[in-house]
Design a protein around this motif. Structure first.
Motif, short mmCIF file in Angstrom:
data_model
loop_
_atom_site.label_atom_id
_atom_site.label_comp_id
_atom_site.label_asym_id
_atom_site.label_seq_id
_atom_site.Cartn_x
_atom_site.Cartn_y
_atom_site.Cartn_z
N ILE A 1 -14.41 3.78 1.06
CA ILE A 1 -13.04 3.71 0.05
C ILE A 1 -12.75 2.36 0.24
O ILE A 1 -12.09 1.65 -0.59
CB ILE A 1 -12.16 4.95 0.27
CG1 ILE A 1 -12.87 5.99 -0.25
CG2 ILE A 1 -11.17 4.39 -0.45
CD1 ILE A 1 -11.95 7.55 0.18
N LEU A 2 -12.60 1.92 1.69
CA LEU A 2 -12.07 0.63 2.15
C LEU A 2 -13.16 -0.01 2.83
O LEU A 2 -13.79 0.65 3.79
CB LEU A 2 -10.50 0.59 2.89
CG LEU A 2 -9.49 1.13 2.29
CD1 LEU A 2 -8.35 1.23 3.14
CD2 LEU A 2 -8.95 -0.07 1.15
N PHE B 1 -5.79 8.09 9.14
CA PHE B 1 -6.70 8.46 8.00
C PHE B 1 -7.40 7.32 7.55
O PHE B 1 -8.63 7.12 7.00
CB PHE B 1 -6.13 8.95 6.82
CG PHE B 1 -4.93 8.04 6.37
CD1 PHE B 1 -5.08 7.17 5.51
CD2 PHE B 1 -3.66 8.42 6.99
CE1 PHE B 1 -3.90 6.17 5.06
CE2 PHE B 1 -2.52 7.62 6.57
CZ PHE B 1 -2.64 6.44 5.47
N LEU B 2 -7.12 6.08 8.15
CA LEU B 2 -7.64 4.59 7.48
C LEU B 2 -9.12 4.65 8.07
O LEU B 2 -9.90 4.18 7.44
CB LEU B 2 -7.04 3.39 7.99
CG LEU B 2 -5.61 3.30 7.16
CD1 LEU B 2 -5.10 1.64 7.40
CD2 LEU B 2 -6.28 3.22 5.27
N GLN C 1 -15.97 6.27 4.81
CA GLN C 1 -16.46 6.75 3.55
C GLN C 1 -16.37 5.86 2.57
O GLN C 1 -17.02 6.10 1.22
CB GLN C 1 -15.26 7.81 2.93
CG GLN C 1 -15.15 9.04 3.74
CD GLN C 1 -16.24 10.00 3.83
OE1 GLN C 1 -17.11 9.75 2.97
NE2 GLN C 1 -16.38 10.87 4.64
N ASP D 1 -10.01 -1.89 7.75
CA ASP D 1 -8.66 -1.71 8.10
C ASP D 1 -7.83 -2.98 7.32
O ASP D 1 -7.71 -3.96 7.72
CB ASP D 1 -8.14 -1.31 9.28
CG ASP D 1 -6.76 -0.98 9.44
OD1 ASP D 1 -5.89 -1.28 8.60
OD2 ASP D 1 -6.51 -0.75 10.52
N THR E 1 -11.11 6.99 8.36
CA THR E 1 -12.07 7.84 7.31
C THR E 1 -12.11 7.11 6.07
O THR E 1 -13.26 7.10 5.50
CB THR E 1 -11.32 9.22 7.06
OG1 THR E 1 -10.83 9.93 8.24
CG2 THR E 1 -12.15 10.09 6.12
N TYR E 2 -11.35 6.35 5.62
CA TYR E 2 -11.49 5.46 4.29
C TYR E 2 -12.41 4.67 4.57
O TYR E 2 -13.54 4.53 3.57
CB TYR E 2 -10.20 4.81 4.01
CG TYR E 2 -9.08 5.63 3.30
CD1 TYR E 2 -8.68 6.91 3.38
CD2 TYR E 2 -8.84 4.94 2.17
CE1 TYR E 2 -7.83 7.53 2.60
CE2 TYR E 2 -7.62 5.81 1.17
CZ TYR E 2 -7.19 6.99 1.57
OH TYR E 2 -6.38 7.61 0.70
N VAL E 3 -12.67 3.85 5.81
CA VAL E 3 -13.55 2.81 5.95
C VAL E 3 -14.52 3.55 6.18
O VAL E 3 -15.90 3.10 5.75
CB VAL E 3 -13.31 2.13 7.38
CG1 VAL E 3 -14.31 1.15 7.51
CG2 VAL E 3 -11.79 1.16 7.17
N ASP F 1 -6.20 -7.93 2.93
CA ASP F 1 -6.77 -7.24 1.75
C ASP F 1 -6.61 -8.44 0.80
O ASP F 1 -5.78 -8.54 -0.14
CB ASP F 1 -5.96 -6.09 1.29
CG ASP F 1 -6.19 -5.76 -0.05
OD1 ASP F 1 -7.31 -5.73 -0.62
OD2 ASP F 1 -5.22 -5.30 -0.74
N TYR G 1 0.87 -1.30 0.10
CA TYR G 1 -0.04 0.09 -0.10
C TYR G 1 0.87 1.48 0.06
O TYR G 1 0.22 2.51 -0.38
CB TYR G 1 -0.79 0.17 1.19
CG TYR G 1 -2.22 -0.83 1.13
CD1 TYR G 1 -3.40 0.17 0.55
CD2 TYR G 1 -2.25 -1.92 1.26
CE1 TYR G 1 -4.64 -0.37 0.20
CE2 TYR G 1 -3.90 -2.64 1.17
CZ TYR G 1 -4.65 -1.88 0.70
OH TYR G 1 -5.95 -2.34 0.56
#
Length: 891
Positions: free
Chosen positions: A798-799, A789-790, A796, A802, A792-794, A808, A779
């Motif tokens: 986007i992911l 920030f991860l 939103q 984690d 926020t990714y989850v 992944d 990554y």
């Protein structure tokens, strides 16, 4: 054309293959109970297809649905012998809404549909109970107005309060005239304030309630929960309509919850509670006495207005049908028993284990089914202390649940303070902005760890999970004031020595010393683990460096050590000084002199681990981190080190500066250290081989150590290190006059190693996938900084999750699968495992099973979780493929 309406009555029910999807949980449940010839109120369910056809909302239902509703009512009138809006024995209905999953925000139940200004008197005469009839009518008006007309229920309470004051009664009207006057005021309010008229035609009431129930699918609360649970917008809801049961009318009525087992013991014995019907409005749902069903069953029928033995038979039959402990909601109306809902009995993790094992013992389910019924993650609640929750707990902040369990102790901001308090036998919580390798000794001594920064894969989190200590990370709302020696939590200021409690399962930081519940691993837990071990294919090892960790892991069923991080052995007492002496040496001779001091320490450490594991595999990773991590940071430590080693402070500072790197995670570490300083490898290899010989002679077990070379990306790197290991091993065995077997492999944690796995496998006896660093390098994300920030990714989308916690599959997972295929093409017998923290994550373990890895390795307290998850993965793979897979290697 899909069916719109599904009728049910005792002994028969229309159902679909996926009943919950079409009929919602309530409708599917009543259909199941009816089909098993259990007593249910007759009724019908309007399917989710009808909701979609009606487009989910609107005041008017489609004409086709209205016609079928009329036909369904005709059928229900024939079954019950009652008439909707009848002049005698009028039919009254309950309307309940549900989706395929539990979902807050949907329409509340509306009862007594069919009451109007005329039928209320018919019901009063039939039951010889005017107060009950009018009380029911009042309740219907309030719930109808709230759902269909959007009225505020408090407005009706105000009307009732004013009427009570005006008429001078205590709780409710005392005469029929008084009741009629109150109902008239309700009508006036609806017309004046809501601009509507309460329908007096029961069918019109029903269609309005159904339409409003449909519309509740899109209210904000339901939408929010739908998004949280991943339920598609078009899934829709179902509406169940059934004949009313007057369970609150008299002392021959009531409601309760029956459980097929005593969950505390797992034994087949009716438990639950029963509330006798209320005598008056002031007691409805409040002051009515609650009876323990197990006590009623033990003492006979007294206090239960229906046949208790009949209820027990029904619950037993339902349990036998579903093969699990069940919880049944029931009602009694004037002595008649009705079952309303059933579900798997809600239970704690310990109760779930106990019940599953008991069901196997009784032959109701097999071991595989018992394994699949336990959530592996729930074992954390069995293996670690938990907080005894109470209303007076003060939460200071919330962070990441980094390592499960709860701990209470005094705040300590440094390892020295932890040491001092631990020496006095006082519980302590190490509180840091973030931890480093130098803090490991303090983490071992502390009862728990709290960090202001970091996430669930930070240094603090990984080490805490490894040693089984509760840990909370990333509590950004707290602030450490190092100068004042305080921990600031908003308006609250705590100082060193004050007590706090941390919950590593929820991420909470609590003021003071909360009461804790200690875990108890019962015989049922051991039995479940036996089931799991018989079912799983993958081996389960542990990540451990200390004897305490190794013994804990063996107690939890670990089949060896899959990762021994030797750098963790160098941070205490004389060890760190010898390590610093080696780093600060100006030539090879100086380094070798320092390493000679570390050799007996390493040998002793490895010997003890080999003895504890008694012939099980032990994978020892050669020195991995960059050398600067072992050097002092503060001026006082620099001065102390210089004095102890009799070197100039300036020389120490110069060496520290010379070892600094811009990105040490990708710098001079792992096999790169071994190539730069082969004497380090030679010392560690000698310590390993000598320890294996000593432990084998002492225990009589065959010890075959596995030596792991970290951070390899080139075949020649592995060749270089392996040649030195082989050379030292030959020399030691010649000196001792004793031969042993050993394996040399590598940790696969770099993308180039994946791509060249076939070539690297030619020189490696085993691969161990280091998923932490592999995820970082794939990554391009630092796991220590990812928490910023991860999340926020989850959030939103986007992911999905984690990637440092769960593999992944599409990225990192595909690379692992590639390496497996390439390695086995070159060397079919190569041992393949994983030693990152994902080795203890159930979702990741399912992928590793599918990929065909031979073992996973995880922290000691996650070993039972991994054993159960590996068993579940093997069972699911076998069921999906129709064939079991045997282990390729011994554990």
């Amino acid at each position: 054309m899909p069916k719109r309406i599904f009728p049910f009555r005792r002994g028969e029910a229309d159902r679909t293959a996926d009943a919950a999807e079409a009929l919602g949980l309530k409708g599917a449940n009543l259909a199941l109970l009816a089909s098993l010839d259990l007593p249910v109120p007759p009724g019908f369910t309007i399917a989710t297809f009808a909701w979609r056809e009606a487009k989910g909302a609107g005041s008017e239902l489609p004409q086709a649905l209205r016609a079928e509703l009329r036909s369904a009512i005709d059928w229900l009138e024939g079954v019950t012998g009652r008439r909707f809006n009848g002049d005698a024995k009028p039919l009254l209905l309950a309307v309940r809404t549900s989706a395929r999953v539990q979902m807050p925000g949907l329409a509340e139940s509306v009862l007594d549909v069919g009451l109007n200004d005329r039928t209320v008197d018919v019901v009063a005469a039939e039951l010889n109970d005017a107060a009950f009839a009018y009380r029911s009518y009042r309740r219907f008006i309030e719930s109808y107005a709230a759902l269909v007309l959007g009225a505020d229920p408090a407005e009706f309470e105000e009307i009732a309060d004013l009427d009570r004051e005006r008429a001078g009664y205590d709780h409710e009207p005392e005469t029929v005239a008084g009741w009629r006057a109150l109902i008239a005021r309700y009508h006036e309010h609806i017309e004046a304030e809501l601009g509507a008229i309460l329908p007096q035609t029961p069918l019109e009431q029903l269609t309005a309630v159904v339409a409003a129930s449909f519309a509740s699918w899109r209210n904000p609360v339901a939408v929010a929960h739908r998004h949280l649970q991943g339920v598609p917008e078009n899934a829709g809801l179902a509406v169940t309509v059934h004949a009313m049961i007057f369970n609150e009318r008299n002392q021959k009525s009531g409601r309760g919850r029956a459980v097929s087992r005593d969950l505390a013991s797992g034994q087949s014995r009716l438990s639950g509670e029963f509330t006798l019907g209320a005598r008056g409005a002031n007691e409805i749902g409040h002051g009515a006495p609650v009876h323990d069903l197990s006590e009623l069953a033990a003492g006979g029928q007294d206090g239960f207005p229906a046949d208790l033995a009949e209820l027990t038979r029904h619950v037993r039959r339902l349990e036998a049908h579903v093969g699990d402990a069940v919880e049944v909601d029931f009602m009694i109306g004037d002595g008649a028993l009705f079952l309303m809902q059933s579900r798997p009995a809600r239970r704690t993790a310990g109760e779930a284990i106990r019940v599953a094992v008991e069901l196997v013992a009784e032959g109701l389910i097999d071991e595989g089914e018992a394994i699949l019924r336990i959530d592996p993650a729930s074992l954390d609640l069995v293996l670690h202390p938990t907080i005894a929750r109470s209303a007076d707990l003060v939460v200071l902040g919330r962070g990441m649940p980094a390592s499960p369990g709860a701990a209470t102790g005094e705040i300590a901001f440094s390892v020295d303070r932890v040491q001092a308090r631990a020496n006095e036998g006082r519980p302590v919580i190490l509180v840091r902005n973030e931890t480093s390798p130098e803090d490991i000794h303090g983490m071992h001594l502390a009862d728990g760890v709290l960090t202001i920064r970091g996430g669930t894969t930070s240094h603090a989190a990984v080490v805490a999970r490894g040693i089984g200590k509760p840990c909370v990370t990333g509590v950004g709302s707290l602030r450490i004031n190092a100068e004042a020696g305080t921990l600031n939590a908003g308006v609250r200021v705590l100082k060193e020595g004050d007590r706090i409690t941390i919950d590593g399962s929820s991420g909470e930081v609590i003021e003071g010393a909360a009461a804790l519940r200690r875990p108890a691993l019962t015989g049922d837990f051991a039995r479940l683990m036996q089931f799991a071990d018989r079912a799983r294919r993958m081996g389960v090892r542990t990540n451990a460096e200390t004897p305490a960790e190794a013994r804990a892991a063996r107690a939890f069923g670990a089949e060896g050590i899959g990762l021994c991080r030797t750098e963790h052995m160098f941070f205490e007492g004389d060890r760190i000084q010898a390590m610093r002496e080696m780093i600060l040496a100006t030539d090879e001779n100086g380094r070798r002199a320092a390493l000679d001091k570390l050799l007996p320490i390493q040998r002793s450490d490895f010997t003890e681990l080999f003895e504890i594991m008694a012939g099980l595999p032990v994978t020892i990773r050669l020195l991995d981190p960059p050398l600067h991590e072992f050097l002092p940071n503060s001026e006082s430590e620099i001065a102390e080190t210089a004095a102890m080693l009799s070197v100039d402070e300036a020389a120490v500072r110069q060496r520290i500066a010379g070892l600094q790197e811009f990105n040490p995670m990708l710098g001079h570490r792992g096999c790169r250290l071994a190539i730069s300083y082969p004497e380090i490898v030679e010392m560690q290899a000698r310590a390993i081989v000598e320890a294996a010989i000593d432990a084998g002679q002492k225990t009589g077990s065959t010890v075959v150590p596995e030596i792991m070379v970290p951070l390899v990306s080139l075949r020649r790197e592995l060749d270089f290190v392996k040649e030195r290991v082989d050379e030292v091993a030959r020399l030691v065995m010649a000196e001792r006059g004793r031969r042993i077997g050993y394996h040399v492999g590598t940790m696969i944690e770099l993308p180039r190693a994946i791509v060249r796995a076939d070539t690297i496998a030619e020189a490696a006896d085993f691969f161990s996938f280091g998923t932490n660093d592999l995820t970082q390098t794939v990554y391009g994300i630092s796991r220590d900084d990812a928490a910023n920030f991860l999340s926020t990714y989850v959030r939103q989308g986007i992911l999905e999750r984690d990637p440092f916690q769960t593999v992944d599959v599409d990225g990192v997972g595909e690379l692992i699968a590639m390496a497996v295929e390439k390695a086995r093409r070159t060397r079919p017998d190569i041992m393949l495992g994983v030693c990152g923290e994902q080795g203890g994550d159930p979702a990741s373990i399912a992928f590793f099973e599918e990929t065909g890895l031979d073992y996973v390795s995880c922290s000691p307290f996650r070993v039972p979780i991994a054993r159960l998850a590996a068993a579940q993965s093997a069972i699911r793979f076998s069921r999906a493929s129709g064939r079991p897979r045997a282990r390729r290697h011994d554990a």
